[in-house]
Design an enzyme around this catalytic site. Structure first.
Site, PDB file in Angstrom:
ATOM      1  N   CYS A 258      -1.494   0.729   7.397  1.00  0.00           N
ATOM      2  CA  CYS A 258      -2.942   0.450   7.515  1.00  0.00           C
ATOM      3  C   CYS A 258      -3.365  -0.782   6.733  1.00  0.00           C
ATOM      4  CB  CYS A 258      -3.765   1.648   7.054  1.00  0.00           C
ATOM      5  SG  CYS A 258      -3.545   3.119   8.070  1.00  0.00           S
ATOM      6  N   ARG A 259      -3.351  -0.690   5.400  1.00  0.00           N
ATOM      7  CA  ARG A 259      -3.927  -1.764   4.580  1.00  0.00           C
ATOM      8  C   ARG A 259      -3.021  -2.967   4.397  1.00  0.00           C
ATOM      9  NH1 ARG A 259      -5.070   2.209  -0.266  1.00  0.00           N
ATOM     10  NH2 ARG A 259      -3.207   3.088   0.691  1.00  0.00           N
TER      11      ARG A 259
ATOM     12  N   CYS B 179       0.869  -1.186   0.000  1.00  0.00           N
ATOM     13  CA  CYS B 179       0.000   0.000   0.000  1.00  0.00           C
ATOM     14  C   CYS B 179       0.904   1.234   0.000  1.00  0.00           C
ATOM     15  CB  CYS B 179      -0.985  -0.028   1.165  1.00  0.00           C
ATOM     16  SG  CYS B 179      -0.226  -0.018   2.805  1.00  0.00           S
TER      17      CYS B 179
ATOM     18  N   ASP C 213      -7.795   3.878   0.881  1.00  0.00           N
ATOM     19  CA  ASP C 213      -7.005   4.289   2.033  1.00  0.00           C
ATOM     20  C   ASP C 213      -7.920   4.688   3.208  1.00  0.00           C
ATOM     21  OD1 ASP C 213      -5.314   5.510   3.757  1.00  0.00           O
ATOM     22  OD2 ASP C 213      -4.483   6.934   2.300  1.00  0.00           O
TER      23      ASP C 213
HETATM   24  P1  4NP Z   1      -1.756   2.789   4.159  1.00  0.00           P
HETATM   25  O1  4NP Z   1      -2.452   4.114   4.742  1.00  0.00           O
HETATM   26  O2  4NP Z   1      -1.208   3.154   2.809  1.00  0.00           O
HETATM   27  O3  4NP Z   1      -2.901   1.826   4.056  1.00  0.00           O
HETATM   28  O4  4NP Z   1      -0.698   2.360   5.148  1.00  0.00           O
HETATM   29  C1  4NP Z   1      -1.795   5.325   4.882  1.00  0.00           C
HETATM   30  C2  4NP Z   1      -0.985   5.543   5.949  1.00  0.00           C
HETATM   31  C3  4NP Z   1      -0.358   6.767   6.104  1.00  0.00           C
HETATM   32  C4  4NP Z   1      -0.564   7.762   5.180  1.00  0.00           C
HETATM   33  C5  4NP Z   1      -1.373   7.525   4.088  1.00  0.00           C
HETATM   34  C6  4NP Z   1      -1.982   6.305   3.941  1.00  0.00           C
HETATM   35  N1  4NP Z   1       0.057   9.022   5.343  1.00  0.00           N
HETATM   36  O5  4NP Z   1      -0.209   9.916   4.531  1.00  0.00           O
HETATM   37  O6  4NP Z   1       0.834   9.204   6.297  1.00  0.00           O
END
Ligand code: 4NP
Length: 147
Positions: A15-16, A10, A118
């Site tokens: 998160c994902r 991701c 997201d």
């Molecule tokens: P992920 O979610 O890509 O599912 O881990 C995010 C985590 C952090 C951020 C964006 C998406 N960020 O902008 O910090």
């Protein structure tokens, strides 16, 4: 589709993709297959998963609390057979790092025709949606591995 090493990708790897990593490893239950996750960005390198992802996994008896975020690198094209990305931005970014047709062929959207959006800036319900989408996709992959 043959079994092989799986990398879930991701943006932030907090998160994902940590959820996808934990769910796939849990459903697969085979230590001979490598399962890991990474982010296309390095904002959170070294960080634990988001507490909302840890809680969502825990509600389904999956422990992802020991995972640590890392950035996707070109070495991952060699180490993994399947590189599953959560959304079209990740797809574009990972494909931009591929140098051969073989590398490009390893990369696909986890949900094939849909994105795992997201959930970072939304509420906790977003994490349940992410969990369900990822769980369904992982089940589908494993059904293709063991028809
Ligand atoms: P992920 O979610 O890509 O599912 O881990 C995010 C985590 C952090 C951020 C964006 C998406 N960020 O902008 O910090």
């Amino acid at each position: 589709m043959k079994p092989g090493n799986v990398l879930m990708v991701c943006l932030g790897n907090i998160c994902r993709s940590p959820l996808a990593h934990g769910i796939f490893e849990h459903l697969l239950n085979d230590e001979s297959v490598r399962v890991d996750s990474a982010g296309t960005a390095n904002y959170h390198s070294g960080a634990s998963p988001d507490i909302r992802s840890i809680a969502t996994a825990k509600a389904h008896q999956i422990d992802i609390s020991q995972q640590k975020a890392r950035q996707f690198t070109r070495n991952d094209f060699e180490a993994f057979d399947y590189i599953y990305v959560m959304d079209k931005d990740n797809l574009r970014n990972v494909l931009a790092m591929a140098k051969t047709e073989g590398e490009r062929n390893k990369v696909r959207l986890l949900l094939e025709t849909e994105e795992v959006e997201d959930p970072y800036y939304g509420g906790p319900e977003g994490f349940d949606i992410v969990y369900k989408k990822i769980y369904t996709a992982c089940k589908k992959i494993l059904a293709q591995w063991n028809p």
